[in-house]
Write a protein that holds these residues in place. Sequence first.
Motif, PDB file in Angstrom:
ATOM      1  N   THR A  12       1.011  -1.299   0.201  1.00 25.33           N
ATOM      2  CA  THR A  12       0.130  -0.143   0.415  1.00 25.33           C
ATOM      3  C   THR A  12       1.124   1.129  -0.167  1.00 25.33           C
ATOM      4  O   THR A  12       0.629   2.368   0.151  1.00 25.33           O
ATOM      5  N   THR A  22       4.490   5.604  -2.473  1.00 26.86           N
ATOM      6  CA  THR A  22       5.892   6.731  -2.829  1.00 26.86           C
ATOM      7  C   THR A  22       6.842   6.355  -2.531  1.00 26.86           C
ATOM      8  O   THR A  22       7.030   5.263  -2.651  1.00 26.86           O
ATOM      9  N   ASN A  71      -6.819  -3.347  -7.885  1.00 28.27           N
ATOM     10  CA  ASN A  71      -6.029  -3.084  -6.498  1.00 28.27           C
ATOM     11  C   ASN A  71      -5.137  -1.619  -6.278  1.00 28.27           C
ATOM     12  O   ASN A  71      -5.547  -0.727  -5.731  1.00 28.27           O
ATOM     13  N   ILE A  72      -5.965  -0.890  -7.610  1.00 30.80           N
ATOM     14  CA  ILE A  72      -5.192   0.753  -7.309  1.00 30.80           C
ATOM     15  C   ILE A  72      -6.747   0.988  -7.107  1.00 30.80           C
ATOM     16  O   ILE A  72      -7.130   2.237  -5.702  1.00 30.80           O
ATOM     17  N   LEU A  73      -8.161   1.227  -7.340  1.00 27.68           N
ATOM     18  CA  LEU A  73      -8.802   1.479  -7.244  1.00 27.68           C
ATOM     19  C   LEU A  73      -9.583   1.544  -6.117  1.00 27.68           C
ATOM     20  O   LEU A  73      -9.991   1.970  -5.178  1.00 27.68           O
ATOM     21  N   LEU A 109      -7.102   0.897  -3.286  1.00 27.41           N
ATOM     22  CA  LEU A 109      -5.804   1.886  -2.943  1.00 27.41           C
ATOM     23  C   LEU A 109      -6.500   3.582  -2.530  1.00 27.41           C
ATOM     24  O   LEU A 109      -6.465   3.746  -1.828  1.00 27.41           O
ATOM     25  N   LYS A 110      -6.962   3.737  -3.651  1.00 28.48           N
ATOM     26  CA  LYS A 110      -7.671   5.187  -4.153  1.00 28.48           C
ATOM     27  C   LYS A 110      -9.593   5.175  -3.092  1.00 28.48           C
ATOM     28  O   LYS A 110     -10.242   6.502  -3.306  1.00 28.48           O
ATOM     29  N   GLY A 111      -9.738   3.874  -2.536  1.00 27.44           N
ATOM     30  CA  GLY A 111     -11.455   4.252  -1.994  1.00 27.44           C
ATOM     31  C   GLY A 111     -12.201   4.384  -2.743  1.00 27.44           C
ATOM     32  O   GLY A 111     -13.155   4.600  -2.616  1.00 27.44           O
ATOM     33  N   ILE A 112     -11.841   3.793  -4.270  1.00 28.58           N
ATOM     34  CA  ILE A 112     -13.165   4.060  -5.112  1.00 28.58           C
ATOM     35  C   ILE A 112     -13.909   2.594  -5.273  1.00 28.58           C
ATOM     36  O   ILE A 112     -14.946   2.518  -4.988  1.00 28.58           O
ATOM     37  N   SER A 148     -11.436  -1.199   2.502  1.00 25.95           N
ATOM     38  CA  SER A 148     -10.768  -1.936   1.197  1.00 25.95           C
ATOM     39  C   SER A 148     -10.190  -2.300   0.547  1.00 25.95           C
ATOM     40  O   SER A 148     -10.560  -3.015  -0.887  1.00 25.95           O
ATOM     41  N   MET A 149      -8.821  -2.094   0.924  1.00 23.26           N
ATOM     42  CA  MET A 149      -7.950  -3.068  -0.119  1.00 23.26           C
ATOM     43  C   MET A 149      -7.944  -4.736   0.035  1.00 23.26           C
ATOM     44  O   MET A 149      -8.381  -5.340  -0.982  1.00 23.26           O
TER      45      MET A 149
END
Length: 324
Positions: A190, A193, A254-256, A258-261, A270-271
């Motif tokens: 997660t 950065t 996974n990106i969705l 991670l962004k909380g979508i 979410s994850m």
Amino acid sequence: MESGSNRTTDPTCQLPPPLAIDIILKLDIYGITLYSVLTFMATVSMLVFLEECVYIFKKVPTNKKSVIIWVNGTAPVIGTMSCLGMWIPRATMFTDMTSACYFAIVVFKFLILMLEEVGGDEAFLKRGARHRLKISTGPCCCCCLCLPHVAITRRSLFLLKLGSFQFAILKIVFTILSIVLWTNGTFNLTDVTFKGVAIWINLFVGMLTITALWPVAITFMHLRTALRTLKIIPKYAMYQLVLILSQLQTAIINILALKGIIACAPPFASMPRGYMLSQQLLILEMFIITLVTRLLYRRQYEPLPEEEPEIDLNSKMVPMTAPA
């Protein structure tokens, strides 16, 4: 009235993935049905693969047995690992890594499969004596049409194999490194950065993936006419489909998450919920691919006929030209 800024998040949305027993205890009728059907699909996929292994050992020449079993096992292995990840959410990272390592080996094995289908290295070199390799193909250089064609020699064949083999080895090495760093609390999926280790490892593995897929695409473009009768085009399509579903689809979900979508749905944050949806989709998709793959590879394995002396104008092989 309490303002929106003071609203608190559901504490369960901040928790780690639930234990397997917690999932079992909270399943309703719909959940029991869904989990049972998906588990049945994963089990059938593995049974179909095992039956196919028996057929391959009985009917397929020795030089092709290993590579065909590896390639046939792609969808069942990914489906089985996804089923384990669905039942045991805290093991998702390890099941995904296992699937990724297996597919990395299959990338190299599919290249070897095409060479074996044409008769092996010597037959490939003999057939390619009057042709050149077109290297302006995906995923690296599909737009670089100005790239020169490469002569088919033992050196170029070695480089094709090396390009795919490096991914099979380095993917396993980076997977082991990721697990070691995870135990130390350094590797966190997660953490996206630039200071995080995960993003650098994933970027480097992505570069290795593209480098490994390129030789396979070059070899396929070179042999797709010669191996057309062996259904190499649908076989390659299934191989590409597994790549897209297991890598690209999973990354997008996974990106969705991670962004909380993808919203939190207790007991899943979410994850973990994103991981769960990804696993469930993969089980269904790999079940279908397993059945299609069985039809493609279940045939009589006769030697490929010799290449005709004249050049097929519809072929992607480029004839050799005499030096000026």
